[in-house]
Scaffold this active site. Structure first.
Site, short mmCIF file in Angstrom:
data_model
loop_
_atom_site.label_atom_id
_atom_site.label_comp_id
_atom_site.label_asym_id
_atom_site.label_seq_id
_atom_site.Cartn_x
_atom_site.Cartn_y
_atom_site.Cartn_z
N GLU A 222 20.72 35.63 -51.31
CA GLU A 222 21.49 36.31 -50.25
C GLU A 222 22.75 36.99 -50.77
O GLU A 222 23.05 38.13 -50.39
CB GLU A 222 21.86 35.31 -49.15
CG GLU A 222 20.68 34.83 -48.31
CD GLU A 222 20.24 35.87 -47.29
OE1 GLU A 222 20.97 36.85 -47.09
OE2 GLU A 222 19.15 35.70 -46.71
N ASP A 231 25.81 42.26 -45.02
CA ASP A 231 24.96 42.89 -44.00
C ASP A 231 25.81 43.73 -43.04
O ASP A 231 25.68 43.63 -41.83
CB ASP A 231 24.17 41.82 -43.25
CG ASP A 231 23.00 42.40 -42.47
OD1 ASP A 231 22.79 43.62 -42.56
OD2 ASP A 231 22.32 41.64 -41.75
#
Length: 635
Positions: A222, A231
């Site tokens: 991630e 993100d």
């Protein structure tokens, strides 16, 4: 008639009298002075050894009836599967405490295959049938995906590893490597960063029943082991909890600072994964625990609804490879310090006085006793030091007064020396002693020791590494040169404070402004729509923004998409409110400088996101970077 009754009365009195002579008289108390037959070395009546019953009469464990003879029976039978209890410890054999419940849960996970064990054995229940031999235990390779996902289970999983899309992050696509080799090469790159938080992965792994190697692998996938907001402002923490789907969990992360924030982000991510394991098990009850674990990992990235078939497990995840890549990274992490970390720590005393099980041992050995920190340093501690346990414990205790780096209640590790401890000693030497090139060792009578024990004051926080005013300032910031901007419409000039902060970051990293062009700052919704629709591939639209690429690209124009963003995805990017800048530099030096500044209060650096495959680092400051403060540019 009266004669008959009289005769019966006499006979009854005779029987009673005989019984009184036969029955031994109990002493009136246990005082040896009044009861010569009392033996002070014998246990009182209520401490007599408990004899295990031969069959279960009522429930045992959390919320159970817990009759002593039933508890003794359950412990005796569990010991045939897991050497957990001292069956000669008569004082505790019939008692239930936190440790007993934990061992029951371990048995239920590993031998019964329950993904969410309740810690209780019920008469006639599934756990009891396995315990008494009516049903067969699951094999180790079929153990529960949750909690029971041991090294054996993780390493038994056949996986394809990373896709070419993921390999491109590190330029590994087209290098002739297999997917697994790519995953493990990337995990190796991240290992040092991930290992800094190993204690937290282990702690949360034990707490939530999720293997530390899996959590570490998710962190590698991630964020490459970094505590960031990614993100485009939606992903929080080292294993990225998405605020669009888990706002209450992100709120808990946001309420913390520093190392506590990292810990909370790992905890919330582990809770989500644990929940997904349960959901996937319910959705696919015939899948093996290994398959259910992979399904939960795919769900962690793209949602439970995305997981449909074994063959298409990762279809729809970022890069179409999420679970396969994470499993391959977990196998690497397992072999590099994270193996079996979700098992209970050895020989730690339980709150209720029971002894915590440790591979069949029931009493702690001398070398497992908690080490007490000495009151003064007797020898060197750190890299190349003598590292006596009591000295290591002392140094960690004192460093924590300056830098909250160690869990002082973790007595099992307080006296141990490893790379993480050496790194923290170096951090202390840099920040508090003012040593530019620290050696990672505390010597008796040395400069570091004198600051640590209070003989001399710490270095003033005015040099490199400390924030000044509202943002970080490096003394050589002006020497890096003027900030350069790209030609794109969104490369809007930043305010002097933002330029000075970027110059300071570059100076810290040893870079010049010519090596870090700013390609984008504040954007309008139209800008964002155009960029996504023209420049971002479908996998990244789904992965970065959490949007369906068919929806985004289905509009007839950028204007239509921009209007849709305003209503349905107003927080799609922090470029829109003006907190973000895209810098054309993906070097480790630049990223390391950002990593050091993010936890520093007042540095001005909030987070960053690597976009290596397009040569960009997305950086976010804590203040608006352009002069258009407070303005949202819609078109």
């Amino acid at each position: 008639m009266s004669d008959i009754l009289e005769e019966l009365k006499k006979r009854l009195l005779s029987v009673i009298d005989g019984y009184k002579k036969f029955k031994p008289q109990a002493p009136t108390n246990n005082n040896p002075s009044t009861n010569p037959s009392a033996n002070t070395n014998q246990p009182a009546n209520n401490n007599n050894p408990i004899t295990a019953s031969k069959t279960l009469s009522a429930s045992v464990g959390e919320g159970g009836t817990n009759k002593p003879e039933d508890v003794a029976l359950v412990k005796t039978l569990i010991n045939k599967f897991i050497k957990a209890f001292d069956l000669n410890d008569n004082a505790n054999l019939g008692k239930v405490g936190a440790t007993t419940i934990k061992v029951i849960k371990q048995f239920q996970q590993e031998k019964v295959g329950l993904p969410s064990p309740d810690g209780r054995i019920d008469a006639g229940g599934k756990s009891w049938k396995v315990l008494n031999g009516e049903a067969q235990p699951v094999s180790n390779s079929q153990g529960s995906a949750q909690g029971g996902a041991s090294s054996q289970l993780i390493n038994s999983i056949q996986t394809t590893g990373a896709s070419n899309h993921t390999a491109g992050q590190d330029g590994l696509d087209g290098k002739g490597l297999s997917g697994v080799e790519v995953s493990q090469t990337m995990a190796k790159t991240d290992l040092e960063r991930v290992t800094k938080y190993k204690d937290l992965f282990v702690k949360i792994g034990k707490e939530q029943g999720v293997p530390a190697s899996i959590l570490a692998a998710i962190a590698s996938r991630e964020t490459r082991g970094r505590e960031v907001i990614g993100d485009h402002g939606n992903g929080f923490g080292i294993i990225q909890v998405d605020k669009r789907y888990h706002p209450e969990k992100v709120a808990k992360i946001e309420a913390k600072q520093g190392l506590a924030r990292v810990e909370e982000s790992i905890r919330q991510g582990a809770i989500i994964l644990k929940d997904y394991i349960g959901q996937i098990k319910a959705k696919f009850p015939n899948w093996t625990p290994a398959q259910q674990l992979k399904g939960a990992l795919a769900a962690y990235n793209a949602g439970v609804s995305t997981v449909q078939t074994l063959e298409g497990m990762d279809k729809g995840t970022t890069g179409d490879d999420y679970s396969g890549d994470v499993i391959a990274r977990a196998q690497f992490m397992d072999k590099n310090g994270f193996a079996e970390e979700s098992a209970p720590a050895n020989n730690q005393p339980a709150a209720n006085g029971e002894t915590k099980p440790a591979n069949g041992e029931t009493k702690p050995t001398a070398n497992n006793q908690p080490v007490t920190a000495s009151t003064t340093l007797s020898d060197s501690v750190g890299e190349g030091g003598k590292n006596k346990p009591e000295d290591v414990a002392l140094v960690k205790t004192l460093i924590n007064k300056f830098i909250k780096a160690f869990n002082l209640s973790d007595t099992a590790n307080l006296s141990k020396m490893g790379k993480y401890t050496v790194d923290k000693i170096k951090e202390f030497q840099q920040q508090k002693v003012g040593i530019e090139n620290p050696d990672g060792r505390i010597d008796v009578g040395g400069k570091s020791w004198k600051v640590l024990n209070g003989e001399t004051p710490p270095a003033a926080s005015t040099n490199d590494g400390a924030p000044t005013g509202n943002y970080y300032s490096h003394p050589n910031a002006a020497n890096v040169g003027a900030i350069r901007y790209g030609n794109g419409v969104t490369a809007r000039k930043m305010i002097p404070e933002a330029e000075k902060l970027l110059q300071s970051i570059l100076a810290k990293a040893g870079l010049s402004a010519s090596e870090a062009q700013v390609n984008s700052t504040k954007r309008s919704y139209y800008d964002q729509a155009r960029i996504i629709r023209e420049d971002v591939d479908d996998a990244d639209i789904r992965g970065w923004y959490g949007l369906d690429p068919n929806v985004v690209k289905g509009f007839s124009s950028h204007e239509e998409c921009a209007k849709w963003f305003q209503t349905n995805a107003p927080n799609i990017s922090n470029h829109i409110p003006g907190y973000a800048l895209d810098v054309q530099n993906t070097s480790s030096a630049f990223h390391n400088a950002l990593n050091e500044l993010i936890p520093v209060k007042g540095s001005g650096v909030r987070t960053y996101l690597r976009e290596d495959h397009i040569g960009i680092t997305h950086v976010e400051f804590t203040f608006e970077v352009t002069s258009m403060k407070g303005r949202v540019l819609k078109f």
